[in-house]
Write a protein that holds these residues in place. Sequence first.
Motif, short mmCIF file in Angstrom:
data_model
loop_
_atom_site.label_atom_id
_atom_site.label_comp_id
_atom_site.label_asym_id
_atom_site.label_seq_id
_atom_site.Cartn_x
_atom_site.Cartn_y
_atom_site.Cartn_z
N TYR A 1 -35.85 -51.53 102.39
CA TYR A 1 -36.61 -52.78 102.34
C TYR A 1 -35.73 -53.91 102.85
N MET B 1 -37.75 -62.69 106.92
CA MET B 1 -38.25 -61.33 106.97
C MET B 1 -38.53 -60.89 105.54
N GLY C 1 -39.28 -56.03 105.62
CA GLY C 1 -39.02 -55.49 106.95
C GLY C 1 -39.86 -56.07 108.07
N ARG C 2 -40.71 -57.05 107.75
CA ARG C 2 -41.56 -57.68 108.77
C ARG C 2 -41.27 -59.17 108.81
N VAL C 3 -41.17 -59.72 110.00
CA VAL C 3 -40.95 -61.16 110.16
C VAL C 3 -42.24 -61.88 109.76
N VAL C 4 -42.13 -62.78 108.77
CA VAL C 4 -43.29 -63.53 108.30
C VAL C 4 -43.22 -65.01 108.67
N ASP D 1 -41.15 -67.41 111.86
CA ASP D 1 -40.20 -67.46 112.97
C ASP D 1 -40.24 -68.84 113.59
N LYS E 1 -46.73 -66.72 110.12
CA LYS E 1 -47.81 -65.84 109.69
C LYS E 1 -48.05 -66.03 108.20
#
Length: 58
Positions: free
Chosen positions: A18, A42, A45-48, A50, A57
Amino acid sequence: MRWLGADADLGTVEVGKYADLVAMDADPLAGTSAFRGVRWVMKGGRVVRDDRSGWEKS
């Protein structure tokens, strides 16, 4: 992380674990003003977020 039984999933940055990370320009240990320079976030594991491209997002 061992006492949580989460050694396999947490504690280091590597494939398969994670990832909750914040990238910023300055050292937040040197002062809270470093949080003004957040570049990306992040979560799992996902860029939220930027800020390098003005993208966020929900």
